[in-house]
Scaffold this active site. Structure first.
Site, PDB file in Angstrom:
ATOM      1  N   GLU A  56       0.830  -1.211   0.000  1.00  0.00           N
ATOM      2  CA  GLU A  56       0.000   0.000   0.000  1.00  0.00           C
ATOM      3  C   GLU A  56       0.865   1.262   0.000  1.00  0.00           C
ATOM      4  O   GLU A  56       0.810   2.078   0.938  1.00  0.00           O
ATOM      5  CB  GLU A  56      -0.963  -0.006   1.184  1.00  0.00           C
ATOM      6  CG  GLU A  56      -2.029  -1.058   1.057  1.00  0.00           C
ATOM      7  CD  GLU A  56      -3.104  -0.948   2.130  1.00  0.00           C
ATOM      8  OE1 GLU A  56      -2.893  -0.242   3.128  1.00  0.00           O
ATOM      9  OE2 GLU A  56      -4.174  -1.559   1.953  1.00  0.00           O
ATOM     10  N   GLU A  80      -6.434  -7.817  -0.238  1.00  0.00           N
ATOM     11  CA  GLU A  80      -6.882  -7.732   1.160  1.00  0.00           C
ATOM     12  C   GLU A  80      -8.333  -7.316   1.190  1.00  0.00           C
ATOM     13  O   GLU A  80      -8.744  -6.435   0.444  1.00  0.00           O
ATOM     14  CB  GLU A  80      -6.113  -6.635   1.920  1.00  0.00           C
ATOM     15  CG  GLU A  80      -4.669  -6.885   2.194  1.00  0.00           C
ATOM     16  CD  GLU A  80      -4.051  -5.709   2.960  1.00  0.00           C
ATOM     17  OE1 GLU A  80      -4.787  -4.950   3.625  1.00  0.00           O
ATOM     18  OE2 GLU A  80      -2.828  -5.548   2.870  1.00  0.00           O
ATOM     19  N   GLU A  94      -3.017  -4.074  15.493  1.00  0.00           N
ATOM     20  CA  GLU A  94      -4.145  -4.627  14.735  1.00  0.00           C
ATOM     21  C   GLU A  94      -4.790  -5.820  15.429  1.00  0.00           C
ATOM     22  O   GLU A  94      -5.441  -6.637  14.785  1.00  0.00           O
ATOM     23  CB  GLU A  94      -3.669  -4.971  13.322  1.00  0.00           C
ATOM     24  CG  GLU A  94      -3.363  -3.687  12.571  1.00  0.00           C
ATOM     25  CD  GLU A  94      -2.926  -3.892  11.138  1.00  0.00           C
ATOM     26  OE1 GLU A  94      -2.242  -4.890  10.868  1.00  0.00           O
ATOM     27  OE2 GLU A  94      -3.264  -3.040  10.300  1.00  0.00           O
ATOM     28  N   LYS A  95      -4.643  -5.857  16.757  1.00  0.00           N
ATOM     29  CA  LYS A  95      -5.166  -7.036  17.461  1.00  0.00           C
ATOM     30  C   LYS A  95      -6.691  -7.104  17.424  1.00  0.00           C
ATOM     31  O   LYS A  95      -7.265  -8.175  17.584  1.00  0.00           O
ATOM     32  CB  LYS A  95      -4.631  -7.113  18.886  1.00  0.00           C
ATOM     33  CG  LYS A  95      -4.978  -5.940  19.778  1.00  0.00           C
ATOM     34  CD  LYS A  95      -4.270  -6.076  21.116  1.00  0.00           C
ATOM     35  CE  LYS A  95      -4.657  -4.976  22.068  1.00  0.00           C
ATOM     36  NZ  LYS A  95      -4.272  -3.620  21.557  1.00  0.00           N
ATOM     37  N   HIS A  99      -8.395  -6.270  14.719  1.00  0.00           N
ATOM     38  CA  HIS A  99      -8.811  -6.408  13.316  1.00  0.00           C
ATOM     39  C   HIS A  99      -9.182  -7.863  13.072  1.00  0.00           C
ATOM     40  O   HIS A  99      -8.441  -8.776  13.434  1.00  0.00           O
ATOM     41  CB  HIS A  99      -7.648  -5.998  12.407  1.00  0.00           C
ATOM     42  CG  HIS A  99      -8.044  -5.743  10.987  1.00  0.00           C
ATOM     43  ND1 HIS A  99      -8.467  -6.752  10.144  1.00  0.00           N
ATOM     44  CD2 HIS A  99      -8.087  -4.605  10.265  1.00  0.00           C
ATOM     45  CE1 HIS A  99      -8.745  -6.223   8.953  1.00  0.00           C
ATOM     46  NE2 HIS A  99      -8.526  -4.920   9.006  1.00  0.00           N
TER      47      HIS A  99
HETATM   48  C1  GAL Z   1      -4.109  -2.379   5.097  1.00  0.00           C
HETATM   49  C2  GAL Z   1      -2.690  -2.885   5.258  1.00  0.00           C
HETATM   50  C3  GAL Z   1      -2.630  -4.134   6.105  1.00  0.00           C
HETATM   51  C4  GAL Z   1      -3.485  -3.966   7.323  1.00  0.00           C
HETATM   52  C5  GAL Z   1      -4.896  -3.649   6.897  1.00  0.00           C
HETATM   53  C6  GAL Z   1      -5.870  -3.509   8.024  1.00  0.00           C
HETATM   54  O1  GAL Z   1      -4.104  -1.002   4.880  1.00  0.00           O
HETATM   55  O2  GAL Z   1      -2.114  -3.177   4.013  1.00  0.00           O
HETATM   56  O3  GAL Z   1      -1.291  -4.374   6.465  1.00  0.00           O
HETATM   57  O4  GAL Z   1      -2.971  -2.928   8.099  1.00  0.00           O
HETATM   58  O5  GAL Z   1      -4.893  -2.439   6.193  1.00  0.00           O
HETATM   59  O6  GAL Z   1      -7.147  -3.150   7.556  1.00  0.00           O
END
Ligand code: GAL
Length: 692
Positions: free
Chosen positions: A161, A320, A368-369, A371
């Site tokens: 990104e 993603e 990011e725990k 997420h």
């Molecule tokens: C994206 C990123 C990932 C993760 C994800 C969480 O922007 O590429 O590494 O952080 O968001 O939504």
């Protein structure tokens, strides 16, 4: 724009058939090794056949300068390969290690006030730093050398990104690179002065060394718009140059491995010009996170269609998305039951041949725990993991049925999306901050869907003029060449919809003179002298009613004359004092062999819903078939062999809907098919296969 690279797709592991790729980001380095075997076993259960590895692993791969440790990565790759799981290997440069930034703080980027952006998160590097580039390329070279003969690697996941956090760097490195960029673009300082309109506010420049990045100019002041627009272009190019350097370095050693980087295409604003970037990837990939609320599905559909447009209808990779909630909004809503499967299938319907998530296993610590992930904190005994397994089976079936490689069937309507118009229209010295390019294309996409028409979203540089009808929704910047394309399109019989705030400026953001829309006034046959923005202040114009019952908000054109070939479909009805009463709001012009409709105000989805039926009829574009209800979104993919077609139906409504079955039902989620009728709950989807 550079010539596009030939499309290349990651090939299956030796001895395996081609399948829809299914998996996600995998971060084994965040877990003790004991967990890895369970990971691989559960990936097998879920039908995972690919993972992206080592995206943020630099400090583990090169713990000290020049000392590499690939052992741990070798071990997990071997386990994955044994289980038939391919690897998209990252260049691992997205987050530099502490030793690097400590010995070279000059690689850290600076914000517009000149403050250093310190380590503590990720992307704390500047793309124009020769030092950073050197270190990053050394790592790329070491990785490529080490993995060049590893049969598990199916492609490169370069960076991550780009520009998500470090889009604008205002350091001296950036300044010098910007000066060079300007030299290449303009050749002479006189040309640049002309382009940026530096006669204004005494901004004349004598030479290129006087060019500064758009650094802090105080609050409530206004940056030169031409310069700011160029800085956005430059920043996209600077990051692209960094990506290209990494890609070339990797592919010099591994020429057979296709390379991509994950874009962040969505309906809303964008840091990079992804249509331009698409020239530099072997296959397009995208990260998409759902917009919570009522536009969830439509925004996703719009975005996927735009990615298909950016990929010029070649298959693309959903790199993603989330199994459930994200962690980075103020309120992180979960997905409703069925949405995990529905969302993935919607990306698939619009041309994705790979469905991947961030991430495989939900983190236990770190930012990011919270997420969501394919394997949540709750473990395998969870609805989320069950849904992930169900999706794996669906994808397996669709692969067997030949979906892979089929292409999104072209619509009759193209809605044009333009990054440059988005960037120019987001400047703060414009007629209204409520008016930008991005919201208008989505409104049109949704309004067409409400009429049962699934439009294609096509970038301005793409082939929108090969469609029967095209919409230019607040395409603010139109250069000479694109204005001519518009003219040629309608002249040759095309049906064009143009809205307010289109064709206002050229590529330098210089206004086309003589009345709006300056560069294509002849095509639409109307002339607007002024903008009539609407707001909310007491006594201010806050809406305008139209004679067809629609209501306009935010922006209207003051159309003072129309050509004799123009038919007025709706006009404004407003208090006399506003000067808007009776002025044309929606018109259709005959031009050459075609027609050009002009919608001189912001109608939003609701106003467009009211206006489109009559407009479509006037343009000879009525939707007809039985399944063409706005509650259903119909998307089709067709095999290149022309033998089979896959018809996807999605329920856009918040109640159960019915549709006539079309062909052999392949799969249904929150839906069932019985005696020729399909019943879909909200969030439901059915897929049929037709033999052609
Ligand atoms: C994206 C990123 C990932 C993760 C994800 C969480 O922007 O590429 O590494 O952080 O968001 O939504």
């Amino acid at each position: 724009m550079a010539e596009r690279r030939a499309y290349r797709w990651p090939q299956p592991l030796e001895g395996q058939p081609s399948k829809i790729w299914y998996g996600g980001d995998y971060n084994p380095d965040q877990w003790p090794e004991e967990v890895w075997d369970e990971d691989v076993e559960l990936m097998g259960e879920a039908g995972v056949n690919v993972v992206s590895l080592a995206i943020f692993s630099w400090s583990k791969l090169e713990p000290r300068e020049g000392i590499y440790d690939f052992d741990w990565l070798d071990r997990i790759i071997a386990k994955l390969y044994k289980a038939g799981i391919g690897v998209l290997l990252a260049s691992a440069t997205a987050s530099p290690p502490m030793w690097l930034t400590q010995s070279h703080p000059e690689v850290l980027w600076r914000d517009k006030r000149g403050d250093v952006v310190w380590p503590g998160a990720r992307q704390h590097w500047r793309p124009t730093s020769p030092i950073y580039r050197d270190y990053a390329l050394k790592l790329c070279r070491a990785l490529a050398e080490h993995y060049k003969d590893n049969p598990a690697i199916v492609g490169w996941h370069v960076g991550n990104e780009y520009g998500c956090h470090n889009r604008f760097d205002y350091s001296d490195d950036a300044m010098r690179a910007f000066q060079d960029w300007c030299k290449r673009r303009y050749g002479t300082i006189e040309e640049l002065n002309e382009a940026w309109g530096t006669a204004f506010w005494s901004q004349h420049l004598d030479n290129f060394t006087q060019i500064l990045p758009p650094r802090f100019i105080g609050e409530y002041n206004f940056m030169n718009p031409g310069k700011f627009l160029d800085y956005k272009r430059f920043s996209s190019d600077a990051l692209k140059a960094f990506y290209v350097a990494e890609r070339d370095c990797l592919q010099e050693i591994t020429p057979d491995l296709p390379a991509t980087t994950n874009f962040m295409v969505s309906a809303e604003g964008s840091n990079l010009d992804y249509d331009d970037w698409a020239s530099e990837v072997d296959f397009v990939s995208n990260d998409h996170y759902f917009t919570p609320g009522e536009s969830h599905f439509d925004e996703l559909a719009y975005t996927s269609s735009l990615v298909d447009g950016i990929a010029r209808k070649e298959p693309w990779w959903l790199m993603e998305h989330s199994a459930g909630a994200v962690n980075w909004r103020p309120i992180n809503y979960r997905k409703e039951p069925g949405q995990l499967v529905r969302d993935s299938l919607a990306h698939l319907a619009f041309g994705a041949d790979a469905i991947c998530y961030f991430q495989w296993r939900q983190s236990r610590s770190g930012a990011e725990k919270f997420h969501s992930a394919m394997l949540p904190h709750a473990g395998k005994d969870s609805q989320m993991f069950q849904d992930v397994c169900e999706l794996g089976k669906d994808l397996e079936l669709l692969s067997e049925q030949g979906l892979i490689g089929s292409k999104l069937v072209k619509s009759q309507v193209a809605v044009v999306h333009d990054y440059q118009s988005e960037w120019a229209s987001e400047h703060t010295a414009t007629p209204s901050q409520q008016v930008r390019h991005w919201s208008e294309p989505l409104d049109w996409f949704r309004a067409f869907a409400d009429q049962g028409i699934t439009a294609d979203v096509v970038p301005l540089a793409g082939p929108w003029d090969s469609y029967q009808a095209a919409v230019l929704p607040a395409v603010y910047l139109l250069d000479e060449a694109n204005s001519q394309r518009v003219r040629d399109f309608v002249q040759a019989g095309g049906k064009l919809f143009v809205t307010y705030y289109t064709g206002i400026s050229d590529e330098r953001d210089h206004i086309w003179l003589g009345g709006y829309p300056g560069s294509i006034r002849d095509v639409v046959g109307v002339r607007s002298e002024e903008f009539a923005p609407m707001g909310q202040g007491e006594g201010c114009l806050d809406h305008l009613e139209l004679s067809n019952g629609a209501v306009a908000h935010d922006m209207a054109d003051v159309i003072t004359s129309v050509e004799s070939s123009v038919r007025i479909l709706a006009s404004f009805q407003a208090p006399k004092r506003t000067g808007m009463d009776g002025l044309p709001a929606i018109t259709v012009n005959d031009f050459g062999e075609g027609q050009a409709a002009y919608v001189g105000c912001k109608l939003g989805r609701e106003g467009l819903d009211k206006s489109l039926p009559e407009l479509l009829e006037a343009m000879g574009l009525a939707a007809s078939d039985e399944n063409a209800s706005g509650d259903l979104l119909r998307v089709e993919r067709e095999g290149e062999d022309g033998v089979s077609r896959f018809v996807f139906f999605f329920n856009r409504a918040d109640h159960e809907i019915e549709a006539t079955a079309e062909g052999e039902p392949l799969m249904a989620s929150l839906a069932h098919v019985e005696s020729g009728r399909a019943k879909l709950d909200s969030n439901g989807v059915v897929i049929f296969k037709q033999d052609l």
